[in-house]
Design an enzyme around this catalytic site. Structure first.
Site, PDB file in Angstrom:
ATOM      1  N   LYS A 185     -19.274 -38.983 -57.991  1.00  0.00           N
ATOM      2  CA  LYS A 185     -20.158 -38.555 -58.959  1.00  0.00           C
ATOM      3  C   LYS A 185     -19.534 -37.082 -59.489  1.00  0.00           C
ATOM      4  CE  LYS A 185     -23.359 -35.502 -59.478  1.00  0.00           C
ATOM      5  NZ  LYS A 185     -23.114 -34.796 -60.682  1.00  0.00           N
ATOM      6  N   ILE A 240     -21.661 -22.467 -53.618  1.00  0.00           N
ATOM      7  CA  ILE A 240     -21.835 -22.529 -52.229  1.00  0.00           C
ATOM      8  C   ILE A 240     -23.209 -22.879 -52.133  1.00  0.00           C
ATOM      9  CG2 ILE A 240     -22.591 -20.538 -50.650  1.00  0.00           C
ATOM     10  CD1 ILE A 240     -19.987 -19.394 -51.502  1.00  0.00           C
ATOM     11  N   THR A 242     -24.988 -25.248 -53.661  1.00  0.00           N
ATOM     12  CA  THR A 242     -25.157 -26.745 -53.616  1.00  0.00           C
ATOM     13  C   THR A 242     -24.686 -26.991 -52.244  1.00  0.00           C
ATOM     14  OG1 THR A 242     -24.762 -26.758 -55.835  1.00  0.00           O
ATOM     15  CG2 THR A 242     -24.811 -28.784 -54.841  1.00  0.00           C
ATOM     16  N   GLY A 243     -23.600 -26.484 -51.628  1.00  0.00           N
ATOM     17  CA  GLY A 243     -22.841 -26.662 -50.468  1.00  0.00           C
ATOM     18  C   GLY A 243     -23.910 -26.453 -49.311  1.00  0.00           C
ATOM     19  N   GLU A 260     -15.505 -27.852 -50.145  1.00  0.00           N
ATOM     20  CA  GLU A 260     -14.758 -26.838 -50.531  1.00  0.00           C
ATOM     21  C   GLU A 260     -15.759 -26.049 -51.950  1.00  0.00           C
ATOM     22  OE1 GLU A 260     -11.628 -26.349 -50.221  1.00  0.00           O
ATOM     23  OE2 GLU A 260     -11.216 -28.015 -48.930  1.00  0.00           O
ATOM     24  N   CYS A 294     -11.781 -21.788 -58.737  1.00  0.00           N
ATOM     25  CA  CYS A 294     -12.479 -21.326 -57.381  1.00  0.00           C
ATOM     26  C   CYS A 294     -11.514 -20.170 -56.756  1.00  0.00           C
ATOM     27  CB  CYS A 294     -12.586 -22.499 -56.502  1.00  0.00           C
ATOM     28  SG  CYS A 294     -10.943 -23.532 -56.356  1.00  0.00           S
ATOM     29  N   GLU A 395     -18.930 -14.359 -56.860  1.00  0.00           N
ATOM     30  CA  GLU A 395     -18.010 -14.966 -57.860  1.00  0.00           C
ATOM     31  C   GLU A 395     -18.510 -14.904 -59.332  1.00  0.00           C
ATOM     32  OE1 GLU A 395     -18.250 -19.395 -57.439  1.00  0.00           O
ATOM     33  OE2 GLU A 395     -16.045 -19.348 -57.545  1.00  0.00           O
TER      34      GLU A 395
END
Ligand code: NAD
Length: 506
Positions: A185, A240, A242-243, A260, A294, A395
């Protein structure tokens, strides 16, 4: 033709989900427009998957893994397929680069560089597949103890919008080399090149159901992929927040997970640095793809003794950066991805000033009316950023360079290390040993010395701490898609007689 429209239209991919070798609309007929961030124009209207499409894609991948030929196809044949894909990418580089530029806004120069890298990644994993070996383990008995590698199974791949095809290739190439099947996706903002690579894999002869492409948003399409027990590995690249969600979903099924995530990447300029080189690379570090990388070196840390001289060189060059549409060959800086993202980046510019920084370049939208419909931001520089504010830690992901000063290498290293998201760092010094000493102290997945940004299929990519789990690229990037299996064969078997002994047995 207005000069805000591209001079040519690239060949567009089929606007279809790819499920079990078939190209289909969404079952409920839903669609979404994918936009050119430079003009706001619709590039293609694509299907938006629903729960039934995700279910069908996972079934197809599961069946292709459990009953299909791919996991059992000889590695030589798998490698040949990857090479055919690499050749097809090379043959279509210009079309793919145009698609990527229209979808992301990045310059054609950068998109072409991405495509070159992507073809190399497919070739690299073809070579890895051919040469990878298991082990014969030295066991103490008369036996054969072998370690063999098998594909991990069905992989759910979820990718971000900043490097759509590059990030996809870092997952697809090693997964196919290992013998996995997958459902991918892409970001809902940038589906075009992922659609095309799905077609290309099929054209190269990949069996039906090995590669499946579903499109749609994170909550509706991404989350069900990560929660499904038919998935053996979730490979995610993105933010991050979502991670963390994905790691929780993986824990429920004890699925393997590779993450990642983002980074806050310091670029350290020591007192003895070559300032022409350091200023040139400081621009490269932060303005590549408008800072939406990133590993963007958005946090410049400079020894106070050279800070003024370096800042002067940087501000002078920033004033000459050419903003423009990605497809104009002269463009150096394109738009950011979306109006929402532009607002977020501008919020950081305002916050940095509230925290005490001084705006010395950019900060606003370009005044040229050609850019009015796009999400452009001037290349921005802020000096005097305090070390302990939010902007020094979070970030930004836009064309914004912040400059902090330090006194001596030890303080510079301490400040650079003050992050939990250790993805990448740069160090500039004329003294190789001094730079290497600093590099060994920094807890980041990549440290560049007198350079910024290079990465190679042969070298691992990933972060320390909250920047992720696992590594892509290199040998470790293949191991992510493999399980190790121990095979033990007793060459001199004898009964051991431990259980159910008769009374007269010794
Ligand atoms: P994002 O986390 O918002 O989205 C990434 C992907 O996850 C998208 O496809 C999105 O639809 C999907 N998603 C969102 N919510 C989900 C959910 N609940 N479940 C499953 N999937 C979900 O990130 P983004 O804004 O697309 O990308 C930018 C981020 O990616 C930045 O933080 C950047 O640093 C990071 N990134 C990291 C690397 C790396 O190699 N470490 C590379 C590129 C980008």
């Amino acid at each position: 033709m207005p000069d805000t429209e591209p001079p040519r239209a690239p060949r567009l991919p089929r606007a279809a989900l790819q499920i079990g070798g078939r190209f289909t609309e969404a079952r409920d007929g839903a669609t979404r427009d994918t936009l050119d961030p430079a003009s706001g124009a619709t590039v293609l209207t694509v299907p938006e998957a629903g729960a039934a499409d995700v279910d069908a894609a996972l079934s197809a991948a599961r069946t292709a893994f459990d009953d299909g030929p791919w996991p059992r196809t000889p590695v030589q044949d798998r490698a040949r397929l990857l090479e055919r894909v690499a050749d097809a990418i090379d043959a279509e580089t210009e079309e793919l680069a145009w698609l990527e530029t229209l979808d992301t806004g990045k310059t054609l120069v950068e998109s072409r560089a991405d495509m070159d890298q992507i073809a190399q990644v497919f070739r690299y994993y073809a070579a890895e597949a051919r040469t990878a070996r298991g082990d014969v383990n030295p066991v103490p008995t008369d036996a054969l103890s072998l370690t063999v590698h098998e594909p991990v199974g069905v992989v759910a791949m979820i990718t971000p919008w900043n490097y759509p095809l590059l990030q996809a290739s870092w997952k697809i190439a090693p997964a196919l080399a290992a013998g996995c099947t997958f459902v991918i996706k892409p970001s809902e903002l940038t589906p075009l090149t992922t659609l095309r690579i799905g077609e290309m894999l099929q054209e190269a002869g990949l069996p039906d159901g090995v590669a499946n492409v579903v499109l749609g948003g994170g909550a509706a399409v991404g989350a069900p992929l990560t929660e499904d027990p038919r998935v053996d590995l979730i490979s995610f690249t993105g933010g991050i927040v979502t991670g963390r969600r994905i790691a929780r979903a993986a824990a429920e099924n004890v699925a393997r997970v590779a993450l990642e995530l983002g980074g806050k990447n310091p670029n350290l300029v020591l007192a003895d640095a070559d300032l022409d080189l350091a200023s040139d690379q400081a621009l490269n570090a932060v303005y590549y793809h408008a800072g939406q990388v990133c590993s963007a070196g958005s946090r410049l840390l400079v020894d106070r003794s050279v800070a003024d001289a370096l800042t002067e060189r940087i501000v002078d060059r920033v004033g000459r950066i050419r903003i423009g549409f990605g497809w104009e060959e002269a463009t150096e800086l394109g738009p950011v991805i979306s109006p929402e993202h532009l607002e977020k980046v501008q919020g950081y510019v305002a916050l940095a000033q509230e925290e005490g920084a001084t705006l010395v370049a950019g900060g606003g939208r370009p005044s040229d009316p050609r850019f009015a419909q796009g999400t452009f931001l001037e290349p921005t520089v802020l000096t005097g950023l305090p070390h302990d504010g939010r902007v020094a830690r979070e970030e930004i992901f836009g064309p914004v360079l912040t400059i902090e000063t330090f006194d001596g290498d030890a303080e510079g290293i301490r400040l650079a290390s003050a992050t939990r998201t250790g993805l990448a760092a740069g160090i500039f010094s004329r003294d190789a040993a001094r730079a290497m000493r600093a590099a060994r102290r920094l807890r980041f997945g990549t440290v560049w010395l007198n350079d910024f940004h290079p990465y190679f299929p042969e070298a691992p990519w990933g972060g320390f701490g909250e920047s992720g789990i696992g590594r892509e690229l290199g040998r470790t990037g293949l191991a992510e898609y493999q399980e190790e299996k121990h095979l033990y064969w007793n060459l001199d078997p004898e009964p051991v007689g431990w259980f159910g002994k008769r009374d007269d047995d010794a």
